[in-house]
Design an enzyme around this catalytic site. Structure first.
Site, PDB file in Angstrom:
ATOM      1  N   PHE A 150      -6.017   8.315  24.694  1.00  0.00           N
ATOM      2  CA  PHE A 150      -6.136   8.279  23.236  1.00  0.00           C
ATOM      3  C   PHE A 150      -5.797   9.670  22.704  1.00  0.00           C
ATOM      4  O   PHE A 150      -6.289  10.672  23.221  1.00  0.00           O
ATOM      5  CB  PHE A 150      -7.549   7.848  22.817  1.00  0.00           C
ATOM      6  CG  PHE A 150      -7.649   7.553  21.356  1.00  0.00           C
ATOM      7  CD1 PHE A 150      -7.161   6.358  20.843  1.00  0.00           C
ATOM      8  CD2 PHE A 150      -8.193   8.475  20.481  1.00  0.00           C
ATOM      9  CE1 PHE A 150      -7.224   6.086  19.480  1.00  0.00           C
ATOM     10  CE2 PHE A 150      -8.258   8.207  19.117  1.00  0.00           C
ATOM     11  CZ  PHE A 150      -7.781   7.009  18.614  1.00  0.00           C
ATOM     12  N   ASP A 167     -14.146   9.801  29.133  1.00  0.00           N
ATOM     13  CA  ASP A 167     -14.332   9.275  27.780  1.00  0.00           C
ATOM     14  C   ASP A 167     -14.647   7.782  27.932  1.00  0.00           C
ATOM     15  O   ASP A 167     -13.832   7.015  28.464  1.00  0.00           O
ATOM     16  CB  ASP A 167     -13.047   9.501  26.965  1.00  0.00           C
ATOM     17  CG  ASP A 167     -13.170   9.023  25.514  1.00  0.00           C
ATOM     18  OD1 ASP A 167     -14.031   8.168  25.231  1.00  0.00           O
ATOM     19  OD2 ASP A 167     -12.369   9.492  24.673  1.00  0.00           O
ATOM     20  N   TYR A 196     -19.463   3.163  17.795  1.00  0.00           N
ATOM     21  CA  TYR A 196     -19.074   2.195  16.757  1.00  0.00           C
ATOM     22  C   TYR A 196     -18.243   1.034  17.293  1.00  0.00           C
ATOM     23  O   TYR A 196     -17.860   0.153  16.551  1.00  0.00           O
ATOM     24  CB  TYR A 196     -18.364   2.870  15.577  1.00  0.00           C
ATOM     25  CG  TYR A 196     -17.206   3.805  15.898  1.00  0.00           C
ATOM     26  CD1 TYR A 196     -15.998   3.326  16.387  1.00  0.00           C
ATOM     27  CD2 TYR A 196     -17.324   5.176  15.685  1.00  0.00           C
ATOM     28  CE1 TYR A 196     -14.950   4.182  16.650  1.00  0.00           C
ATOM     29  CE2 TYR A 196     -16.275   6.047  15.949  1.00  0.00           C
ATOM     30  CZ  TYR A 196     -15.092   5.547  16.439  1.00  0.00           C
ATOM     31  OH  TYR A 196     -14.051   6.396  16.713  1.00  0.00           O
ATOM     32  N   LYS A 197     -17.944   1.043  18.589  1.00  0.00           N
ATOM     33  CA  LYS A 197     -17.155  -0.055  19.135  1.00  0.00           C
ATOM     34  C   LYS A 197     -18.100  -1.094  19.747  1.00  0.00           C
ATOM     35  O   LYS A 197     -18.766  -1.830  19.040  1.00  0.00           O
ATOM     36  CB  LYS A 197     -16.166   0.473  20.170  1.00  0.00           C
ATOM     37  CG  LYS A 197     -15.180   1.503  19.619  1.00  0.00           C
ATOM     38  CD  LYS A 197     -14.246   1.977  20.725  1.00  0.00           C
ATOM     39  CE  LYS A 197     -13.430   3.188  20.342  1.00  0.00           C
ATOM     40  NZ  LYS A 197     -12.398   2.922  19.344  1.00  0.00           N
ATOM     41  N   ARG A 233      -3.276  -5.928  20.256  1.00  0.00           N
ATOM     42  CA  ARG A 233      -4.448  -5.660  21.080  1.00  0.00           C
ATOM     43  C   ARG A 233      -5.602  -6.548  20.632  1.00  0.00           C
ATOM     44  O   ARG A 233      -5.878  -6.673  19.436  1.00  0.00           O
ATOM     45  CB  ARG A 233      -4.808  -4.178  20.909  1.00  0.00           C
ATOM     46  CG  ARG A 233      -5.807  -3.657  21.881  1.00  0.00           C
ATOM     47  CD  ARG A 233      -6.010  -2.165  21.687  1.00  0.00           C
ATOM     48  NE  ARG A 233      -6.611  -1.867  20.386  1.00  0.00           N
ATOM     49  CZ  ARG A 233      -7.278  -0.755  20.111  1.00  0.00           C
ATOM     50  NH1 ARG A 233      -7.422   0.178  21.043  1.00  0.00           N
ATOM     51  NH2 ARG A 233      -7.786  -0.549  18.927  1.00  0.00           N
TER      52      ARG A 233
HETATM   53  C1  LIG Z   1     -10.655   6.817  23.922  1.00  0.00           C
HETATM   54  C2  LIG Z   1     -11.036   7.243  22.537  1.00  0.00           C
HETATM   55  N1  LIG Z   1     -11.534   8.460  22.338  1.00  0.00           N
HETATM   56  C3  LIG Z   1     -11.885   8.867  21.108  1.00  0.00           C
HETATM   57  C4  LIG Z   1     -11.744   8.046  20.010  1.00  0.00           C
HETATM   58  C5  LIG Z   1     -12.106   8.479  18.644  1.00  0.00           C
HETATM   59  O1  LIG Z   1     -12.778   9.637  18.518  1.00  0.00           O
HETATM   60  P1  LIG Z   1     -13.462   9.993  17.147  1.00  0.00           P
HETATM   61  O2  LIG Z   1     -14.620   9.062  16.979  1.00  0.00           O
HETATM   62  O3  LIG Z   1     -13.838  11.402  17.286  1.00  0.00           O
HETATM   63  O4  LIG Z   1     -12.486   9.746  16.053  1.00  0.00           O
HETATM   64  C6  LIG Z   1     -11.235   6.758  20.180  1.00  0.00           C
HETATM   65  C7  LIG Z   1     -11.055   5.847  19.036  1.00  0.00           C
HETATM   66  O5  LIG Z   1     -10.988   6.197  17.886  1.00  0.00           O
HETATM   67  C8  LIG Z   1     -10.874   6.365  21.471  1.00  0.00           C
HETATM   68  O6  LIG Z   1     -10.357   5.152  21.676  1.00  0.00           O
HETATM   69  N1  LIG Z   2     -12.185   5.257  14.638  1.00  0.00           N
HETATM   70  C1  LIG Z   2     -11.235   4.541  14.008  1.00  0.00           C
HETATM   71  C2  LIG Z   2     -11.025   4.702  12.642  1.00  0.00           C
HETATM   72  C3  LIG Z   2     -10.057   3.960  11.987  1.00  0.00           C
HETATM   73  C4  LIG Z   2      -9.297   3.077  12.715  1.00  0.00           C
HETATM   74  C5  LIG Z   2      -9.470   2.906  14.047  1.00  0.00           C
HETATM   75  C6  LIG Z   2     -10.420   3.666  14.710  1.00  0.00           C
HETATM   76  C7  LIG Z   2     -10.609   3.545  16.151  1.00  0.00           C
HETATM   77  O1  LIG Z   2     -11.685   3.699  16.618  1.00  0.00           O
HETATM   78  C8  LIG Z   2      -9.448   3.248  16.960  1.00  0.00           C
HETATM   79  C9  LIG Z   2      -9.778   3.068  18.376  1.00  0.00           C
HETATM   80  N2  LIG Z   2     -10.334   4.229  19.026  1.00  0.00           N
HETATM   81  C10 LIG Z   2      -8.618   2.623  19.218  1.00  0.00           C
HETATM   82  O2  LIG Z   2      -8.811   2.450  20.403  1.00  0.00           O
HETATM   83  O3  LIG Z   2      -7.531   2.429  18.743  1.00  0.00           O
END
Ligand SMILES: Cc1ncc(COP(=O)(O)O)c(C=O)c1O
Ligand SMILES: Nc1ccccc1C(=O)C[C@H](N)C(=O)O
Length: 418
Positions: A133, A205, A230-231, A379
């Site tokens: 990511f 991660d 949040y997931k 996805r």
């Molecule tokens: C593997 C991974 N790391 C980090 C994040 C996001 O990090 P953050 O919550 O800091 O935006 C996501 C998705 O947004 C993710 O899929």
């Molecule tokens: N935090 C977000 C805010 C806005 C839109 C998407 C995200 C996601 O979390 C994307 C996710 N990490 C992803 O695997 O694509």
């Protein structure tokens, strides 16, 4: 059991031991939500909790709530509630900040540990995947540029390249356990052992793993981990994330975000920073209490099941989805991006298609919610606490209808958030 009809899916749902948990979530009638890997559904209890926090804790009790409602301890209390889901021990996890910021702390601390040890001080490479990511790569870039000590990032193209890439110059292996795009699941224990063999540290991660697949951080002897709430943990949009620091590294865990919440005596108001001895040294400053408080409702639901039950259902759901798509959409140019092997599959499934974005939008218009990721990937996330077998069946029926009749707009404008 092979599910070959919608009726069979309905029967499987009735037999499913997680079936009752779906009622705990607010899910609009007719919506098939396959995006819990990006933003988890809302537990009904979160609404009650929000009402209580806003009305009583903030509204009536105001500042007293730092003590009386346990606000100050919330990052560690939630961390302890989350710990069993990721194979962590008590007092090894705090819920705080964002995944990106926690990555910063973990990378900084790991490089600091390596640099202070004469046996590892020469190591300059941080290995990660080009398909990681982006924020993970960006955070590593930011730190290496800031430190300006000759660190560089090596991006590997496929998990098979890991074994040959890790060498005596490797300071850090930083990976996302389940790849956000392909759903590839790394063997945490094996990869960590490989890193350790070469004196490297390993950061994981768990954004797409926590609450999605069984994770055994201590058993794998991992070094640090971060992840988001949040997931699959259903903590709400932008919910604070978590960081895991095992007991064996806590005394050496030093990151540069030395705010007062990580101080040994935050209310002594001293003029110098002295890190608190335990996991709370991973904290920085005041936490967003309202958001943080929402996380408990999601975590509470995991106490009613276990990660193996969740995993079994997750694999059954993703198996069914793959089988059905490959069966009913066989005449279309869909390419499975997700590993078929259970050993390397997380809890989402991705297919490539030339018109992926347009197809996802057509599905969303029918209340079948998945998402799009570059390049050309559809996805679909499967969240066993609330995704049913019938959802999977119906989603694929919609997909095949859209594909068969070309009911998508190839020229559709992209939204900012895809
Ligand atoms: C593997 C991974 N790391 C980090 C994040 C996001 O990090 P953050 O919550 O800091 O935006 C996501 C998705 O947004 C993710 O899929
Ligand atoms: N935090 C977000 C805010 C806005 C839109 C998407 C995200 C996601 O979390 C994307 C996710 N990490 C992803 O695997 O694509």
């Amino acid at each position: 059991m092979r599910l070959t009809s919608r009726n069979a899916c309905q029967t499987a749902d009735q037999l499913d031991s997680l079936h009752d948990l779906r009622k705990e979530f607010r899910l609009a009638d007719g919506m098939i939500y396959l995006d819990g890997n990006s933003l988890g559904a809302q537990p009904h209890a979160a609404m009650r909790k929000a009402q209580h926090v806003i009305e009583n804790e903030w509204g009536n009790d105001l500042i007293k709530s730092w003590n009386t409602a346990g606000w100050f301890d919330l990052p560690s209390r939630l961390g302890n509630q989350l710990a069993p889901l990721i194979g962590a021990d008590p007092n090894e996890v705090v819920v705080t900040d964002t995944t990106s910021i926690n990555l910063f702390k973990a990378i900084a601390a790991a490089l600091d540990i390596q640099a202070r040890d004469p046996a590892t001080a020469h190591k300059k490479t941080i290995i990660t995947e080009s398909s990681n990511f982006p924020t993970d790569i960006y955070m590593a870039e930011g730190i290496t540029r800031w430190l300006d000590r000759g660190y560089h990032i090596q991006l590997i193209e496929s998990p098979e390249d890991l074994a040959t890439s890790i060498n005596d110059d490797t300071a850090l292996v930083m990976l996302t356990h389940v790849n956000y795009r392909s759903g590839y699941l790394h063997d945490m224990q094996y990869v960590t052992a490989q890193a350790h063999q070469h004196g490297a540290m390993c950061i994981w991660d768990l954004a797409h793993s926590a609450g999605a697949v069984p994770v055994e951080l201590n058993k794998a002897n991992a070094d640090f981990a971060v992840g988001c709430c949040y997931k699959y943990l259903n903590g709400g949009p932008g919910a604070p994330a978590f960081i895991w620091v095992p007991h064996r590294h806590q005394a050496q865990f030093a990151h540069p975000l030395t705010g007062w919440w990580g101080h040994a005596a935050p209310f002594a108001m001293q003029t110098h920073f002295e890190a608190t001895p335990g996991i709370r040294r991973a904290l920085c400053g005041t936490q967003p209490i309202v958001s943080l408080a929402m996380i408990e409702s999601g975590l509470d639901l995991f106490a009613r099941t276990n990660m193996q039950t969740i995993r079994d259902k997750s694999l059954a759901l993703t198996d069914l989805f793959i089988q059905r798509v490959e069966h009913v959409c066989a005449s279309h140019q869909l390419e499975l991006v997700t590993p078929r092997s259970h050993q390397h599959r997380g809890s989402h499934v991705s297919f490539k298609h030339e018109h992926a974005y347009a197809i996802i939008q057509a599905l969303i218009a029918r209340q079948v919610i998945g998402d799009y990721r570059e390049p050309g990937i559809m996805r679909f996330g499967f969240t066993p606490l609330y995704t049913s077998f019938t959802d999977v069946w119906d989603a694929v029926e919609h997909l095949s209808d859209i594909l068969d009749k070309q009911l998508y707009d190839k020229n559709i404008q992209r939204n900012v958030v895809t």
